[in-house]
Design an enzyme around this catalytic site. Structure first.
Site, PDB file in Angstrom:
ATOM      1  N   GLU A   1       0.835  -1.210   0.000  1.00  0.00           N
ATOM      2  CA  GLU A   1       0.000   0.000   0.000  1.00  0.00           C
ATOM      3  C   GLU A   1       0.866   1.255   0.000  1.00  0.00           C
ATOM      4  O   GLU A   1       0.808   2.088   0.919  1.00  0.00           O
ATOM      5  CB  GLU A   1      -0.955   0.001   1.196  1.00  0.00           C
ATOM      6  CG  GLU A   1      -1.915  -1.176   1.158  1.00  0.00           C
ATOM      7  CD  GLU A   1      -3.034  -1.127   2.193  1.00  0.00           C
ATOM      8  OE1 GLU A   1      -4.093  -1.721   1.944  1.00  0.00           O
ATOM      9  OE2 GLU A   1      -2.856  -0.500   3.234  1.00  0.00           O
TER      10      GLU A   1
ATOM     11  N   GLU B   1      -5.240  -8.254  -1.236  1.00  0.00           N
ATOM     12  CA  GLU B   1      -5.978  -8.279   0.035  1.00  0.00           C
ATOM     13  C   GLU B   1      -7.445  -7.988  -0.238  1.00  0.00           C
ATOM     14  O   GLU B   1      -7.771  -7.090  -1.020  1.00  0.00           O
ATOM     15  CB  GLU B   1      -5.480  -7.174   0.985  1.00  0.00           C
ATOM     16  CG  GLU B   1      -4.088  -7.352   1.509  1.00  0.00           C
ATOM     17  CD  GLU B   1      -3.687  -6.221   2.458  1.00  0.00           C
ATOM     18  OE1 GLU B   1      -4.555  -5.555   3.039  1.00  0.00           O
ATOM     19  OE2 GLU B   1      -2.474  -6.016   2.602  1.00  0.00           O
TER      20      GLU B   1
HETATM   21  C1  BGP Z   1      -4.352  -3.038   4.828  1.00  0.00           C
HETATM   22  C2  BGP Z   1      -3.017  -3.567   5.274  1.00  0.00           C
HETATM   23  C3  BGP Z   1      -3.041  -4.844   6.041  1.00  0.00           C
HETATM   24  C4  BGP Z   1      -4.286  -5.021   6.817  1.00  0.00           C
HETATM   25  C5  BGP Z   1      -5.561  -4.664   6.147  1.00  0.00           C
HETATM   26  C6  BGP Z   1      -6.796  -4.670   6.984  1.00  0.00           C
HETATM   27  O1  BGP Z   1      -4.359  -1.659   4.958  1.00  0.00           O
HETATM   28  O2  BGP Z   1      -2.161  -3.746   4.181  1.00  0.00           O
HETATM   29  O3  BGP Z   1      -1.850  -4.967   6.722  1.00  0.00           O
HETATM   30  O4  BGP Z   1      -4.230  -5.345   8.083  1.00  0.00           O
HETATM   31  O5  BGP Z   1      -5.477  -3.424   5.526  1.00  0.00           O
HETATM   32  O6  BGP Z   1      -6.791  -3.578   7.830  1.00  0.00           O
HETATM   33  P1  BGP Z   1      -7.008  -3.712   9.374  1.00  0.00           P
HETATM   34  O7  BGP Z   1      -6.036  -4.713   9.832  1.00  0.00           O
HETATM   35  O8  BGP Z   1      -6.752  -2.374   9.927  1.00  0.00           O
HETATM   36  O9  BGP Z   1      -8.418  -4.146   9.538  1.00  0.00           O
END
Ligand code: BGP
Length: 469
Positions: A170, A362
């Site tokens: 990201e 993701e």
């Molecule tokens: C993205 C990241 C991850 C992740 C995911 C979910 O921003 O790359 O590392 O964890 O989002 O977000 P969160 O864990 O805050 O729910």
């Protein structure tokens, strides 16, 4: 059959959110070790026990059991990251830490033995703390050299084990959360746009160098970029809202444009000109940027709306960035708006723009799960809400494939429960596998299969056909 035969079905995690063992075998501290509350809270002087990431889900000791569980679902790909501070504890040493390298050897060997292709993020929000404090992270040009050294070491070491790589997780997060995104220690309120663009330039140069290096050292390997793919809809059909959307999306696409096309877009150059921003480049930087990525990956959790005047609408919650709330969408328990069609739109948008293979790095639903006893006297989670979310998003991927988009694969985020990135919570769970660890740090760390485990196994086994069952 819409999903190609070699579609990379799988899931994703990041080292700092799952490994724990934050000081074991010579690991140095990373920025995450002093961020007990994720991006929402402040940093601490020293690592504190309330920081759930210090133990994570103890993947460092349980990786074998975990990867074998993923293999039971039929995973083809496992996206994970290398903790830079395991390999170079401070980030600026000359020699790597052998024990750190040996750990990932074992992880990749288990993946390979299970027929799972590892996909490795080189930097997933876990800059070595020393680089943040002593250099102010990616604001300092010297990080390019440190990163290059790190890449050279891991490419050489894992050349026979890892085919898919990506540089910065990201990368656009740098804009909103400079510490997490780019290891910048200076508080974000004190950073100018010039500072952030300069740090981004260093990351682009590092990313291009890594890509060049990878192609030289492992010609068959592929390098990807990774952006937080939160595109916008205009809040109304008013032309000014439409134009606001174009501006908002450029904040995302800029990062991809440079890494996928190999040069700064004209809209950015104009912006610099108007704002008096001048980026320091070294001779050869622009040529280097032409080493573009082989594939494009992004995270997708939600869409958002934007308007020329956002103040008249209610604000949505979001994954590091947020926009105006879309009145047509439902939301998760954390207020993230659920929009499978937005994934189809995003895939089409990226493919139209770049014509390069896409990987969904993701996607998933963070939710509170309840552990219940099952018939065998063990435990499970009846996570029909997660199945519904994933199913609808995968159907959207299928639609995009049918429209001709080249999608390489799909990684469900947090395929085994991990600590959340934004809030550092454990109760925000994404996995097919439940990890018995609670918000107060208690728990046995036992793993339990959720209902979605079997569901995803069927989806993979039937190469997507079960989505229609
Ligand atoms: C993205 C990241 C991850 C992740 C995911 C979910 O921003 O790359 O590392 O964890 O989002 O977000 P969160 O864990 O805050 O729910």
């Amino acid at each position: 059959m819409s999903f190609p035969k070699d579609f990379l079905w799988g899931g994703a995690v990041a080292a700092n959110q799952c490994e724990g063992a934050y000081l074991e075998d010579g690991k140095g501290l990373s920025i995450q070790d002093v961020m007990p509350k994720g991006v929402m809270g402040s940093v601490t002087e020293e690592p504190v026990l309330e920081n759930l990431k210090l133990v994570g889900i103890d993947f460092y000791h349980r990786y074998e059991e975990d990867i074998r569980l993923l293999a039971q679902m039929g995973f083809k790909v496992f996206r994970m990251s290398i903790a830079w501070s395991r390999i170079f504890p401070n980030g600026d040493e000359e020699e790597p830490n052998e024990k750190g390298l040996a750990f990932y050897d074992k992880v990749f060997d288990v993946c390979r033995a299970c027929g799972i292709e590892p996909m490795v993020t080189l930097s997933h929000y876990e800059t070595p703390l020393h680089l943040a404090k002593a250099y102010d992270g990616w604001r300092d040009r010297r990080l390019v050299g440190f990163f290059e050294r790190y890449c050279r070491v891991v490419f050489d070491r894992y050349k026979d084990k890892v085919k898919y790589w990506m540089t910065f997780n990201e990368i656009n997060a740098l804009w909103h959360f400079p510490l997490m995104g780019a290891g910048i220690w200076t508080p974000k309120e004190q950073l100018s746009e010039q500072d952030k663009y300069q740090a981004a330039h260093h990351e682009f140069v590092a990313s291009a160098l890594a890509t060049k290096l990878l192609h030289e050292m492992i010609p068959e390997a592929k390098m990807g970029c990774m952006v937080l793919g939160a595109l916008s809809y205009p809040m109304t059909p008013k032309p000014e809202d439409m134009l606001a959307m174009v501006q908002a999306d450029r904040k995302v696409m800029f990062f991809c444009d440079v890494q996928a096309r190999g040069y700064y877009p004209s809209y950015t150059k104009k912006e610099w000109e108007k704002k008096g921003i001048s980026i320091q480049m070294e001779p050869g930087d622009e040529e280097l940027l032409r080493h573009t990525v082989d594939y494009i990956s992004f995270s997708y959790y939600m869409s958002k709306c934007t308007a020329a005047d956002c103040s008249q609408y209610s604000k949505g919650a979001g994954n590091l960035t947020s926009g105006v709330k879309n009145p047509y969408l439902k939301e998760s328990e954390w207020g993230w708006q659920i929009d499978p069609d937005g994934l189809r739109y995003t895939l089409n948008y990226f493919y139209d723009r770049y014509q390069k293979p896409l990987f969904i790095a993701e996607n998933g639903l963070g939710a509170m799960d309840t552990l219940v006893e099952n018939e065998e006297g063990s435990f499970t989670v009846m996570d029909d809400y997660r199945i519904e979310y994933l199913k609808n998003h995968l159907l959207a991927v299928e639609e995009a494939l049918e429209e001709g988009v080249d999608v390489m694969g799909y990684a469900a985020w947090g395929c085994i429960d991990v600590v959340s990135a934004s809030t550092a919570q454990l109760k925000k769970r994404y996995g097919f596998i439940y990890v018995d660890r609670n918000e107060d740090g208690s728990g046995t760390l036992e793993r339990y299969k959720k209902k979605s485990f079997d569901w995803y196994r069927r989806v993979i086994e039937t190469n997507g056909e079960a989505l229609h069952g």
